[in-house]
Design a protein around this motif. Structure first.
Motif, PDB file in Angstrom:
ATOM      1  N   LEU A  66       0.817  -1.202   0.000  1.00 16.31           N
ATOM      2  CA  LEU A  66       0.000   0.000   0.000  1.00 16.31           C
ATOM      3  C   LEU A  66       0.858   1.262   0.000  1.00 16.31           C
ATOM      4  O   LEU A  66       0.479   2.281  -0.586  1.00 16.31           O
ATOM      5  CB  LEU A  66      -0.932   0.004   1.209  1.00 16.31           C
ATOM      6  CG  LEU A  66      -2.008  -1.087   1.229  1.00 16.31           C
ATOM      7  CD1 LEU A  66      -2.826  -1.020   2.517  1.00 16.31           C
ATOM      8  CD2 LEU A  66      -2.938  -0.967   0.025  1.00 16.31           C
ATOM      9  N   LEU A  71      -2.306   7.137  -2.018  1.00 12.25           N
ATOM     10  CA  LEU A  71      -3.682   6.939  -1.578  1.00 12.25           C
ATOM     11  C   LEU A  71      -4.239   8.235  -0.999  1.00 12.25           C
ATOM     12  O   LEU A  71      -3.490   9.110  -0.576  1.00 12.25           O
ATOM     13  CB  LEU A  71      -3.740   5.833  -0.523  1.00 12.25           C
ATOM     14  CG  LEU A  71      -3.391   4.417  -0.993  1.00 12.25           C
ATOM     15  CD1 LEU A  71      -3.177   3.509   0.198  1.00 12.25           C
ATOM     16  CD2 LEU A  71      -4.473   3.864  -1.900  1.00 12.25           C
ATOM     17  N   LYS A  92      -6.472  -2.038   6.122  1.00 12.84           N
ATOM     18  CA  LYS A  92      -5.375  -2.144   5.151  1.00 12.84           C
ATOM     19  C   LYS A  92      -5.485  -3.447   4.369  1.00 12.84           C
ATOM     20  O   LYS A  92      -5.252  -3.477   3.160  1.00 12.84           O
ATOM     21  CB  LYS A  92      -4.021  -2.066   5.863  1.00 12.84           C
ATOM     22  CG  LYS A  92      -3.652  -0.676   6.355  1.00 12.84           C
ATOM     23  CD  LYS A  92      -2.326  -0.675   7.102  1.00 12.84           C
ATOM     24  CE  LYS A  92      -1.982   0.735   7.571  1.00 12.84           C
ATOM     25  NZ  LYS A  92      -0.791   0.764   8.437  1.00 12.84           N
ATOM     26  N   TYR A  96      -5.866  -3.790   0.381  1.00 13.79           N
ATOM     27  CA  TYR A  96      -4.958  -4.666  -0.368  1.00 13.79           C
ATOM     28  C   TYR A  96      -5.764  -5.602  -1.271  1.00 13.79           C
ATOM     29  O   TYR A  96      -5.491  -5.735  -2.466  1.00 13.79           O
ATOM     30  CB  TYR A  96      -4.108  -5.465   0.620  1.00 13.79           C
ATOM     31  CG  TYR A  96      -3.134  -6.445   0.009  1.00 13.79           C
ATOM     32  CD1 TYR A  96      -1.836  -6.061  -0.288  1.00 13.79           C
ATOM     33  CD2 TYR A  96      -3.509  -7.762  -0.243  1.00 13.79           C
ATOM     34  CE1 TYR A  96      -0.932  -6.965  -0.830  1.00 13.79           C
ATOM     35  CE2 TYR A  96      -2.621  -8.681  -0.774  1.00 13.79           C
ATOM     36  CZ  TYR A  96      -1.327  -8.270  -1.073  1.00 13.79           C
ATOM     37  OH  TYR A  96      -0.433  -9.174  -1.616  1.00 13.79           O
TER      38      TYR A  96
END
Length: 419
Positions: A66, A71, A92, A96
């Protein structure tokens, strides 16, 4: 197989429209950096996010994967390291999984020409409109799509960079491009910059056709006019260009062709969710859409349409669904007298109703809220406001159905489908 890349993909109105058309297609890649819509897109189009599918990936691998992307938590600015560290591990892992499952390239700024495969039939780009919209102008923002403005609407030039890199590498460009944005992009203040963009596409071998289309003409009771530019890779072949021009002249979506391609004809009765006793979730969503009874809300009541007065639905075309309903003007109000101290006797449109006004099905909305993970002890990921924002940033599915039907017809009848 019609191969598609959705950039600025949001909650996937493009994929939804292509699914409704019923012709074979493949979403090769998506691209969006907003963690909220990354998860929502996956839930709508891929089903429940199963983190167990990637259980072999360690926590460290998930985190480093990530970290390799730009992001955003709000779709406006990149997330800093402090904010990233605050994301709980379970979220997370969902991110993913969603990025993997939707083949998301994430931020348009990080995509290179060599990331785009050849044999792409359609490349869509619905870049942010904030710096183009009239609302932005009212707030003193007149930068538009100027190349040197370095604003959100300037993300358009990232598309130019990607296509130019592909061309310089000798790669085959996508057969069709589809741009969607506010109609203000066609106005005098932005004429020079938009004219330059059109010229870039012509130089790359595209023929451009522009539509101004309103969702109210495609079976959705929403007054939402947007600019759409279909760019067809004719490679400067005069015969192909003439064939494409003739097609658009004979099948003009701004005229009666819209009616012929319209699949549905919804009214507010189909949109509003008023059965509070029979469907408990409708009541909960209605409760969450009642604002505090303040002087500013009294002004909102005076200035906006009452869509339902407690007895009868006012079958009108509602104002544009934007990223907020708690504003003046908005899309309309619904009488709702369920007593709550300090609250109004009316409500705004619920997120579910906004999704429906954008052409999505209730089932799509239910998929999104069915897995609403906690991000802190007292806060889940999707609030009423976030859900409405996702709807307001989307594209009306029913309009895209008509456009994609035309693109697929041109692909078959003029360019010739790939073997």
């Amino acid at each position: 197989m019609f191969r598609v890349i959705e950039t600025f993909s949001g909650i996937g109105s493009q994929a939804k429209a292509l699914t409704r058309i019923g012709r074979p297609f493949e979403i090769v890649n998506t691209a969006d950096w907003d963690i909220n819509v990354i998860l929502a897109y996956c839930m709508i189009h891929k089903g429940k996010i199963d983190i167990n599918k990637y259980v072999d990936a360690s926590d460290e691998e998930v985190t480093e994967f990530l970290r390799g992307f730009s992001l955003s938590s709000d779709g406006k600015k990149p997330m800093n390291d402090k904010a990233f560290k605050r994301i709980p591990l379970h979220l997370k892992r969902r991110l993913y999984t969603a990025i993997k499952e939707t083949k998301n390239l994430v931020s348009i700024t990080d995509i290179k020409g060599n990331d785009i495969p050849e044999n792409i039939d359609l490349f869509t780009y619905s870049f942010p409109c904030q710096d183009l919209s009239l609302c932005g102008c009212w707030h003193g923002n007149k930068s538009g799509i100027a190349r040197d403005a370095h604003n959100r609407s300037g993300m358009l030039w990232e598309v130019e960079r990607i296509l130019t890199e592909m061309s310089d590498q000798g790669k085959e460009l996508p057969r069709f491009l589809l741009m969607e944005n506010v109609t203000n992009i066609l106005s005098k203040p932005h004429e020079k910059d938009f004219g330059y963009w059109k010229a870039v596409l012509v130089k790359l071998g595209y023929y451009n056709h522009i539509y101004r289309l309103n969702s109210k003409n495609f079976g959705i009771p929403q007054n939402r006019e947007r600019a759409y530019m279909i760019s067809v890779l004719c490679k400067n072949n005069r015969e192909t260009i003439n064939g494409v021009k003739r097609y658009f002249e004979e099948h003009n979506l701004e005229n009666e062709e819209a009616g012929r391609l319209k699949q549905r004809n919804l009214t507010l009765k189909d949109i509003l969710c008023l059965n509070y006793e029979g469907v408990p979730k409708y009541k909960a969503e209605a409760d969450a859409s009642k604002p505090n009874d303040t002087p500013s809300r009294t002004k909102i009541l005076e200035d906006n349409d009452m869509l339902y007065d407690g007895k009868k639905i006012n079958e009108i075309i509602v104002n544009t669904v934007t990223t907020k309903q708690d504003r003046n003007p908005n899309s309309g109000l619904i009488t709702y007298k369920n007593y709550a101290r300090g609250k109004t006797k009316w409500r705004y449109l619920t997120p579910r109703e906004c999704f429906k006004l954008m052409g999505f099905d209730e089932e799509d909305f239910d998929k999104v809220i069915s897995d609403n993970p906690m991000v802190t002890k007292n806060r889940s990921l999707y609030s009423t406001e976030k859900l409405i924002k996702m709807a307001g940033n989307s594209i009306v599915v029913d309009v895209l159905e008509a456009i994609f039907t035309q693109i697929m017809d041109i692909n078959r009848d003029i360019l010739g489908e790939r073997e």
